[in-house]
Design a protein around this motif. Structure first.
Motif, PDB file in Angstrom:
ATOM      1  N   ALA A  52       0.871  -1.184   0.000  1.00  0.00           N
ATOM      2  CA  ALA A  52       0.000   0.000   0.000  1.00  0.00           C
ATOM      3  C   ALA A  52       0.903   1.228   0.000  1.00  0.00           C
ATOM      4  O   ALA A  52       1.758   1.370   0.872  1.00  0.00           O
ATOM      5  N   GLY A  53       0.737   2.083  -1.000  1.00  0.00           N
ATOM      6  CA  GLY A  53       1.566   3.277  -1.083  1.00  0.00           C
ATOM      7  C   GLY A  53       3.049   2.984  -1.120  1.00  0.00           C
ATOM      8  O   GLY A  53       3.846   3.718  -0.553  1.00  0.00           O
ATOM      9  N   GLY A  54       3.428   1.888  -1.749  1.00  0.00           N
ATOM     10  CA  GLY A  54       4.834   1.509  -1.829  1.00  0.00           C
ATOM     11  C   GLY A  54       5.351   0.830  -0.574  1.00  0.00           C
ATOM     12  O   GLY A  54       6.521   0.443  -0.515  1.00  0.00           O
ATOM     13  N   GLN A  55       4.498   0.666   0.425  1.00  0.00           N
ATOM     14  CA  GLN A  55       4.902   0.048   1.684  1.00  0.00           C
ATOM     15  C   GLN A  55       4.484  -1.424   1.705  1.00  0.00           C
ATOM     16  O   GLN A  55       3.358  -1.765   1.333  1.00  0.00           O
ATOM     17  N   GLU A  56       5.406  -2.278   2.145  1.00  0.00           N
ATOM     18  CA  GLU A  56       5.114  -3.708   2.196  1.00  0.00           C
ATOM     19  C   GLU A  56       4.233  -4.050   3.384  1.00  0.00           C
ATOM     20  O   GLU A  56       4.260  -3.377   4.415  1.00  0.00           O
ATOM     21  N   ARG A  57       3.488  -5.126   3.206  1.00  0.00           N
ATOM     22  CA  ARG A  57       2.611  -5.614   4.270  1.00  0.00           C
ATOM     23  C   ARG A  57       3.446  -6.119   5.432  1.00  0.00           C
ATOM     24  O   ARG A  57       4.502  -6.740   5.239  1.00  0.00           O
ATOM     25  N   ARG A  58       2.968  -5.849   6.643  1.00  0.00           N
ATOM     26  CA  ARG A  58       3.647  -6.261   7.867  1.00  0.00           C
ATOM     27  C   ARG A  58       2.818  -7.291   8.612  1.00  0.00           C
ATOM     28  O   ARG A  58       1.613  -7.417   8.400  1.00  0.00           O
ATOM     29  N   GLU A  59       3.475  -7.994   9.505  1.00  0.00           N
ATOM     30  CA  GLU A  59       2.791  -8.942  10.372  1.00  0.00           C
ATOM     31  C   GLU A  59       1.908  -8.172  11.348  1.00  0.00           C
ATOM     32  O   GLU A  59       2.277  -7.110  11.840  1.00  0.00           O
ATOM     33  N   VAL A  60       0.706  -8.722  11.618  1.00  0.00           N
ATOM     34  CA  VAL A  60      -0.198  -8.129  12.596  1.00  0.00           C
ATOM     35  C   VAL A  60      -0.469  -9.129  13.706  1.00  0.00           C
ATOM     36  O   VAL A  60      -0.298 -10.335  13.535  1.00  0.00           O
ATOM     37  N   SER A  61      -0.888  -8.622  14.857  1.00  0.00           N
ATOM     38  CA  SER A  61      -1.130  -9.462  16.025  1.00  0.00           C
ATOM     39  C   SER A  61      -2.257 -10.459  15.815  1.00  0.00           C
ATOM     40  O   SER A  61      -2.253 -11.533  16.391  1.00  0.00           O
ATOM     41  N   ALA A  68      -1.542  -4.402   8.013  1.00  0.00           N
ATOM     42  CA  ALA A  68      -0.696  -3.237   8.293  1.00  0.00           C
ATOM     43  C   ALA A  68       0.394  -3.160   7.236  1.00  0.00           C
ATOM     44  O   ALA A  68       0.849  -4.178   6.707  1.00  0.00           O
ATOM     45  N   TYR A  69       0.826  -1.911   6.973  1.00  0.00           N
ATOM     46  CA  TYR A  69       1.823  -1.653   5.943  1.00  0.00           C
ATOM     47  C   TYR A  69       2.761  -0.562   6.418  1.00  0.00           C
ATOM     48  O   TYR A  69       2.324   0.457   6.952  1.00  0.00           O
ATOM     49  N   GLY A  70       4.064  -0.746   6.204  1.00  0.00           N
ATOM     50  CA  GLY A  70       5.043   0.299   6.463  1.00  0.00           C
ATOM     51  C   GLY A  70       5.271   0.620   7.933  1.00  0.00           C
ATOM     52  O   GLY A  70       4.729  -0.011   8.833  1.00  0.00           O
ATOM     53  N   ASP A  71       6.124   1.638   8.146  1.00  0.00           N
ATOM     54  CA  ASP A  71       6.450   2.118   9.492  1.00  0.00           C
ATOM     55  C   ASP A  71       6.670   3.621   9.398  1.00  0.00           C
ATOM     56  O   ASP A  71       7.634   4.034   8.736  1.00  0.00           O
ATOM     57  N   VAL A 122      -4.306   6.243   7.981  1.00  0.00           N
ATOM     58  CA  VAL A 122      -3.097   6.625   7.261  1.00  0.00           C
ATOM     59  C   VAL A 122      -2.366   7.715   8.040  1.00  0.00           C
ATOM     60  O   VAL A 122      -2.890   8.819   8.193  1.00  0.00           O
ATOM     61  N   PRO A 123      -1.164   7.425   8.541  1.00  0.00           N
ATOM     62  CA  PRO A 123      -0.379   8.445   9.248  1.00  0.00           C
ATOM     63  C   PRO A 123      -0.003   9.606   8.321  1.00  0.00           C
ATOM     64  O   PRO A 123       0.129   9.438   7.104  1.00  0.00           O
ATOM     65  N   LYS A 124       0.205  10.789   8.907  1.00  0.00           N
ATOM     66  CA  LYS A 124       0.592  11.986   8.149  1.00  0.00           C
ATOM     67  C   LYS A 124       1.857  11.781   7.327  1.00  0.00           C
ATOM     68  O   LYS A 124       2.059  12.428   6.307  1.00  0.00           O
ATOM     69  N   ALA A 125       2.704  10.855   7.746  1.00  0.00           N
ATOM     70  CA  ALA A 125       3.963  10.599   7.035  1.00  0.00           C
ATOM     71  C   ALA A 125       3.724  10.204   5.577  1.00  0.00           C
ATOM     72  O   ALA A 125       4.630  10.296   4.760  1.00  0.00           O
ATOM     73  N   TYR A 126       2.502   9.764   5.243  1.00  0.00           N
ATOM     74  CA  TYR A 126       2.201   9.308   3.894  1.00  0.00           C
ATOM     75  C   TYR A 126       1.382  10.325   3.094  1.00  0.00           C
ATOM     76  O   TYR A 126       0.774   9.974   2.091  1.00  0.00           O
ATOM     77  N   ALA A 127       1.393  11.579   3.518  1.00  0.00           N
ATOM     78  CA  ALA A 127       0.619  12.620   2.825  1.00  0.00           C
ATOM     79  C   ALA A 127       1.093  12.744   1.373  1.00  0.00           C
ATOM     80  O   ALA A 127       2.280  12.568   1.099  1.00  0.00           O
ATOM     81  N   PRO A 128       0.193  13.003   0.455  1.00  0.00           N
ATOM     82  CA  PRO A 128      -1.246  13.150   0.622  1.00  0.00           C
ATOM     83  C   PRO A 128      -1.914  11.771   0.788  1.00  0.00           C
ATOM     84  O   PRO A 128      -1.790  10.889  -0.068  1.00  0.00           O
ATOM     85  N   GLU A 129      -2.593  11.632   1.884  1.00  0.00           N
ATOM     86  CA  GLU A 129      -3.136  10.344   2.322  1.00  0.00           C
ATOM     87  C   GLU A 129      -4.077   9.656   1.333  1.00  0.00           C
ATOM     88  O   GLU A 129      -4.027   8.432   1.198  1.00  0.00           O
ATOM     89  N   PRO A 130      -4.954  10.372   0.613  1.00  0.00           N
ATOM     90  CA  PRO A 130      -5.869   9.678  -0.308  1.00  0.00           C
ATOM     91  C   PRO A 130      -5.171   8.881  -1.399  1.00  0.00           C
ATOM     92  O   PRO A 130      -5.764   7.979  -1.976  1.00  0.00           O
ATOM     93  N   LEU A 131      -3.916   9.177  -1.677  1.00  0.00           N
ATOM     94  CA  LEU A 131      -3.206   8.448  -2.726  1.00  0.00           C
ATOM     95  C   LEU A 131      -2.976   6.982  -2.369  1.00  0.00           C
ATOM     96  O   LEU A 131      -2.640   6.182  -3.248  1.00  0.00           O
ATOM     97  N   LEU A 132      -3.172   6.607  -1.115  1.00  0.00           N
ATOM     98  CA  LEU A 132      -3.011   5.207  -0.710  1.00  0.00           C
ATOM     99  C   LEU A 132      -4.273   4.375  -0.954  1.00  0.00           C
ATOM    100  O   LEU A 132      -4.213   3.146  -0.957  1.00  0.00           O
TER     101      LEU A 132
END
Length: 151
Positions: A52-61, A68-71, A122-132
């Motif tokens: 999602a948005g160039g971020q790879e999927r992460r393990e979730v609990s 979840a994607y990215g950090d 979507v955290p602010k770090a990925y602005a503009p958020e709608p692009l995800l």
């Protein structure tokens, strides 16, 4: 933007994902939604995107709770209650309605016109958020529609 009204009113719960990193684990804590184990969300879980948005999927609990994607983590959850008519911003992305709600640290997007709904934080770090949002089109298309749409 105004969203078209429907005859019944849905209750919108203020449930949000719990996002935290576990002590020794890299799994992202994701709280299950009220409808996460239903048939519709099981179909969605099988189609969460790998990225999602160039971020790879992460393990979730809890894999049934979402993805979840990215950090910092982008969190996607299926099974939030469908939104009722609203005056909040509603945008269309790939033919799907999404209601945007600003948060202190980013934006919450909730599918509009789907029941149950998908929530994407979507955290602010990925602005503009709608692009995800296009990453979640396939998953959201697996959900049943209701009579609401963005206008």
């Amino acid at each position: 933007m105004l969203a078209r009204q429907r005859s019944t009113t849905a209750v919108v719960l203020g449930a949000t994902a719990v996002v935290a990193l576990s002590g020794c684990s890299s799994a992202v804590e994701v709280a299950p939604t009220p409808l996460a184990t239903g048939a519709a969300c099981r179909a969605v879980a099988a189609s969460w995107p790998a990225r999602a948005g160039g971020q790879e999927r992460r393990e979730v609990s809890d894999a049934s709770a979402g993805a979840a994607y990215g950090d910092p983590a982008i969190i996607a959850r299926c099974g939030v209650p469908a939104l009722a008519p609203t005056t909040q911003d509603c945008i269309e992305v790939d033919g799907l309605g999404w209601v945007a709600q600003p948060l202190s640290d980013g934006t919450r997007f909730t599918t509009f016109g789907r029941d149950p709904a998908i929530e994407v934080l979507v955290p602010k770090a990925y602005a503009p958020e709608p692009l995800l949002l296009p990453a979640f089109t396939e998953a959201a298309n697996r959900l049943p529609t209701n009579s609401l749409s963005c206008t």
